[in-house]
Scaffold this motif. Structure first.
Motif, PDB file in Angstrom:
ATOM      1  N   LEU A   1     -11.248  -7.499   8.499  1.00  0.00           N
ATOM      2  CA  LEU A   1     -10.100  -6.791   9.069  1.00  0.00           C
ATOM      3  C   LEU A   1      -8.992  -6.618   8.039  1.00  0.00           C
ATOM      4  O   LEU A   1      -8.355  -5.568   7.953  1.00  0.00           O
ATOM      5  CB  LEU A   1      -9.571  -7.542  10.285  1.00  0.00           C
ATOM      6  CG  LEU A   1      -8.471  -6.856  11.101  1.00  0.00           C
ATOM      7  CD1 LEU A   1      -8.877  -5.434  11.492  1.00  0.00           C
ATOM      8  CD2 LEU A   1      -8.134  -7.658  12.333  1.00  0.00           C
ATOM      9  N   SER A   2      -8.782  -7.648   7.229  1.00  0.00           N
ATOM     10  CA  SER A   2      -7.790  -7.559   6.160  1.00  0.00           C
ATOM     11  C   SER A   2      -8.150  -6.451   5.174  1.00  0.00           C
ATOM     12  O   SER A   2      -7.282  -5.690   4.717  1.00  0.00           O
ATOM     13  CB  SER A   2      -7.691  -8.900   5.428  1.00  0.00           C
ATOM     14  OG  SER A   2      -6.815  -8.813   4.333  1.00  0.00           O
ATOM     15  N   PHE A   3      -9.434  -6.349   4.852  1.00  0.00           N
ATOM     16  CA  PHE A   3      -9.906  -5.307   3.940  1.00  0.00           C
ATOM     17  C   PHE A   3      -9.694  -3.928   4.544  1.00  0.00           C
ATOM     18  O   PHE A   3      -9.284  -2.989   3.859  1.00  0.00           O
ATOM     19  CB  PHE A   3     -11.394  -5.530   3.633  1.00  0.00           C
ATOM     20  CG  PHE A   3     -11.858  -4.819   2.397  1.00  0.00           C
ATOM     21  CD1 PHE A   3     -11.709  -5.397   1.135  1.00  0.00           C
ATOM     22  CD2 PHE A   3     -12.429  -3.559   2.479  1.00  0.00           C
ATOM     23  CE1 PHE A   3     -12.127  -4.724  -0.008  1.00  0.00           C
ATOM     24  CE2 PHE A   3     -12.859  -2.891   1.342  1.00  0.00           C
ATOM     25  CZ  PHE A   3     -12.709  -3.480   0.092  1.00  0.00           C
ATOM     26  N   ARG A   4      -9.945  -3.800   5.856  1.00  0.00           N
ATOM     27  CA  ARG A   4      -9.756  -2.510   6.532  1.00  0.00           C
ATOM     28  C   ARG A   4      -8.286  -2.111   6.564  1.00  0.00           C
ATOM     29  O   ARG A   4      -7.938  -0.946   6.353  1.00  0.00           O
ATOM     30  CB  ARG A   4     -10.318  -2.577   7.954  1.00  0.00           C
ATOM     31  CG  ARG A   4     -11.850  -2.634   8.007  1.00  0.00           C
ATOM     32  CD  ARG A   4     -12.355  -2.841   9.429  1.00  0.00           C
ATOM     33  NE  ARG A   4     -11.812  -1.832  10.325  1.00  0.00           N
ATOM     34  CZ  ARG A   4     -11.292  -2.124  11.516  1.00  0.00           C
ATOM     35  NH1 ARG A   4     -11.227  -3.378  11.936  1.00  0.00           N
ATOM     36  NH2 ARG A   4     -10.834  -1.163  12.274  1.00  0.00           N
ATOM     37  N   ARG A   5      -7.411  -3.074   6.852  1.00  0.00           N
ATOM     38  CA  ARG A   5      -5.969  -2.777   6.851  1.00  0.00           C
ATOM     39  C   ARG A   5      -5.522  -2.321   5.468  1.00  0.00           C
ATOM     40  O   ARG A   5      -4.743  -1.371   5.320  1.00  0.00           O
ATOM     41  CB  ARG A   5      -5.171  -4.022   7.293  1.00  0.00           C
ATOM     42  CG  ARG A   5      -5.162  -4.220   8.802  1.00  0.00           C
ATOM     43  CD  ARG A   5      -4.522  -5.529   9.188  1.00  0.00           C
ATOM     44  NE  ARG A   5      -3.088  -5.580   8.909  1.00  0.00           N
ATOM     45  CZ  ARG A   5      -2.136  -5.332   9.806  1.00  0.00           C
ATOM     46  NH1 ARG A   5      -2.448  -4.993  11.044  1.00  0.00           N
ATOM     47  NH2 ARG A   5      -0.867  -5.422   9.485  1.00  0.00           N
ATOM     48  N   ASN A   6      -6.009  -3.008   4.446  1.00  0.00           N
ATOM     49  CA  ASN A   6      -5.655  -2.651   3.076  1.00  0.00           C
ATOM     50  C   ASN A   6      -6.149  -1.252   2.721  1.00  0.00           C
ATOM     51  O   ASN A   6      -5.465  -0.488   2.033  1.00  0.00           O
ATOM     52  CB  ASN A   6      -6.239  -3.681   2.107  1.00  0.00           C
ATOM     53  CG  ASN A   6      -5.684  -3.528   0.715  1.00  0.00           C
ATOM     54  OD1 ASN A   6      -4.477  -3.414   0.509  1.00  0.00           O
ATOM     55  ND2 ASN A   6      -6.572  -3.513  -0.277  1.00  0.00           N
ATOM     56  N   LEU A   7      -7.338  -0.908   3.214  1.00  0.00           N
ATOM     57  CA  LEU A   7      -7.902   0.418   2.989  1.00  0.00           C
ATOM     58  C   LEU A   7      -6.991   1.508   3.573  1.00  0.00           C
ATOM     59  O   LEU A   7      -6.706   2.518   2.913  1.00  0.00           O
ATOM     60  CB  LEU A   7      -9.293   0.505   3.631  1.00  0.00           C
ATOM     61  CG  LEU A   7      -9.993   1.864   3.591  1.00  0.00           C
ATOM     62  CD1 LEU A   7     -10.465   2.192   2.178  1.00  0.00           C
ATOM     63  CD2 LEU A   7     -11.185   1.872   4.561  1.00  0.00           C
ATOM     64  N   ILE A   8      -6.534   1.285   4.800  1.00  0.00           N
ATOM     65  CA  ILE A   8      -5.648   2.257   5.459  1.00  0.00           C
ATOM     66  C   ILE A   8      -4.296   2.324   4.758  1.00  0.00           C
ATOM     67  O   ILE A   8      -3.757   3.412   4.491  1.00  0.00           O
ATOM     68  CB  ILE A   8      -5.457   1.895   6.946  1.00  0.00           C
ATOM     69  CG1 ILE A   8      -6.789   1.944   7.692  1.00  0.00           C
ATOM     70  CG2 ILE A   8      -4.447   2.831   7.597  1.00  0.00           C
ATOM     71  CD1 ILE A   8      -7.400   3.309   7.815  1.00  0.00           C
ATOM     72  N   VAL A   9      -3.729   1.170   4.452  1.00  0.00           N
ATOM     73  CA  VAL A   9      -2.399   1.128   3.811  1.00  0.00           C
ATOM     74  C   VAL A   9      -2.417   1.876   2.479  1.00  0.00           C
ATOM     75  O   VAL A   9      -1.497   2.646   2.164  1.00  0.00           O
ATOM     76  CB  VAL A   9      -1.956  -0.343   3.602  1.00  0.00           C
ATOM     77  CG1 VAL A   9      -0.732  -0.410   2.689  1.00  0.00           C
ATOM     78  CG2 VAL A   9      -1.645  -0.989   4.939  1.00  0.00           C
ATOM     79  N   ARG A  10      -3.447   1.663   1.680  1.00  0.00           N
ATOM     80  CA  ARG A  10      -3.529   2.290   0.361  1.00  0.00           C
ATOM     81  C   ARG A  10      -3.695   3.815   0.445  1.00  0.00           C
ATOM     82  O   ARG A  10      -3.192   4.539  -0.418  1.00  0.00           O
ATOM     83  CB  ARG A  10      -4.687   1.695  -0.440  1.00  0.00           C
ATOM     84  CG  ARG A  10      -4.421   0.289  -0.935  1.00  0.00           C
ATOM     85  CD  ARG A  10      -5.575  -0.259  -1.757  1.00  0.00           C
ATOM     86  NE  ARG A  10      -5.260  -1.559  -2.302  1.00  0.00           N
ATOM     87  CZ  ARG A  10      -4.546  -1.760  -3.407  1.00  0.00           C
ATOM     88  NH1 ARG A  10      -4.071  -0.732  -4.097  1.00  0.00           N
ATOM     89  NH2 ARG A  10      -4.299  -2.984  -3.833  1.00  0.00           N
ATOM     90  N   ASN A  11      -4.384   4.284   1.464  1.00  0.00           N
ATOM     91  CA  ASN A  11      -4.723   5.701   1.518  1.00  0.00           C
ATOM     92  C   ASN A  11      -3.860   6.521   2.474  1.00  0.00           C
ATOM     93  O   ASN A  11      -3.929   7.756   2.458  1.00  0.00           O
ATOM     94  CB  ASN A  11      -6.200   5.865   1.896  1.00  0.00           C
ATOM     95  CG  ASN A  11      -7.117   5.411   0.780  1.00  0.00           C
ATOM     96  OD1 ASN A  11      -7.256   6.066  -0.251  1.00  0.00           O
ATOM     97  ND2 ASN A  11      -7.746   4.252   0.960  1.00  0.00           N
TER      98      ASN A  11
END
Length: 371
Positions: A117-127
């Protein structure tokens, strides 16, 4: 010879999800814009988005991600993650803007696989081009948590409570009720039975509280009901609280048994749809408290029906309530409980001012016309 000019491009906003918040943003949208709500599983969200983008290829489109809750099954959570990666790569390739409405700043409501979930949040935040929080008071917290991306932070808001837009819960059966002061636990009750149960309470109690919602660990107000009720009894305050929740023994056996057996609580052990305008004649305040960084919609409901919030002092919500003057904050040791009940029926709260500053139209305008 007549020269026909090309039609101006419209703004198209594709929302993930079709809950009542998305529906009300859409309802209050300027008709010049096109709002598309994508229903169904988030795993197939990407496929549906691509189809809509093809239909709207002559217009300027934006895709909005919202809740990032994962699934209990690992394979479903991984599939969701892969579908999000594919969609984001395609959107970047075809130059479609990505926004994220971050309803819960510090964490998602439902988390089963923290690292994923942390990885998914980071994916959204970055893009994401922009990250929206749901009130201007949350802006500072988002900039602390998403430090490297603070320039992306913007805010939007919800608006007035409209009961007709709320979710319908289906019950397998409903109980027939007769008034009985000795019974305080009910299951499979519909909204008419709820009205029947609540209507006599203010004749028996000086204060009647209300709290409702799907059980989750972040909703501290459920477990703090134990201390709230015990302290009110110590101060000899004649009150009861109506609790509507799907809490089960497996979630918290001690809390479940307390709610079921305490005579100062009317425990409705199922979720249901109800009109809180209709209920408003039968209770005096909302009991609330969240340990995360979010603003629940119950804040708007309370302001709409003009009932004060009594909020346990945890999380960001106490600051929100103080700022907008729409309720009271209960100290963690409950030392101010008696003082709160001495004033909640006479103090003037700024419900109308809050709702004027927080309109659905303003919220969707901030999203569509962001800069």
């Amino acid at each position: 010879m007549t020269i026909s000019l090309p039609s101006p491009k419209k703004k198209v906003v594709i929302f993930q999800g079709s809950d009542f918040k998305a529906k009300l943003w859409k309802k209050h949208n300027n008709e010049e814009n096109i709002i598309i709500l994508i229903k169904g599983s988030r795993i197939v969200f990407g496929i549906k988005v691509i189809k809509e983008l093809f239909k709207q290829r002559k217009n300027d489109a934006t895709v909005i991600f919202r809740y990032l809750n994962d699934y209990k099954q690992l394979w479903k959570s991984i599939t969701l993650f892969l579908s999000e990666v594919c969609l984001i790569k395609i959107l970047i390739l075809i130059k479609i803007d990505i926004y994220w409405i971050c309803h819960n700043i510090d964490r998602e409501t439902q988390t089963n696989f923290d690292k994923l979930l942390s990885f998914r949040r980071n994916l959204i935040v970055r893009n994401a081009k922009y990250i929206f929080v749901t009130d201007k008071m949350l802006d500072i917290y988002a900039k602390q948590i998403f430090k490297s991306f603070s320039t992306k932070i913007r805010y939007t808001n919800f608006g007035k409570y409209y009961p007709d837009e709320m979710k319908e819960y289906k019950l397998s059966k409903t109980e027939y009720l007769v008034e009985n002061n000795e019974i305080n636990y009910y299951k499979n009750i519909d909204k008419q039975k709820l009205l029947f149960l609540m209507s006599p309470l203010k004749r028996r109690y000086d204060y009647v509280g209300f709290c409702a919602g799907k059980y989750s660990s972040k909703k501290i107000y459920f477990k703090e009901l134990i201390n709230f009720i015990k302290t009110s009894k110590y101060f000899k305050i004649n009150l009861c609280v109506v609790v509507v929740s799907d809490l089960r023994q497996k979630n918290n056996k001690y809390l479940f048994d307390f709610l079921k057996n305490n005579k100062q609580i009317i425990f409705i052990n199922n979720l249901m749809s109800f009109d809180e305008y209709e209920l408003s004649n039968y209770f005096d305040f909302y009991w609330i408290g969240y340990d995360d960084i979010s603003i629940p919609y119950s804040v708007y409901t309370a302001a709409s029906i003009k009932k004060p919030l009594i909020c346990y002092n945890i999380g960001v919500l106490p600051q929100v309530i103080k700022k907008y003057k729409i309720g009271e904050v209960m100290d963690k040791d409950y030392s101010n409980l008696k003082g709160i009940f001495n004033k909640i029926n006479s103090k003037t709260y700024l419900y109308d001012k809050f709702l004027i500053e927080h309109r659905w139209q303003n919220g969707i305008d901030k999203i569509i016309n962001v800069n």
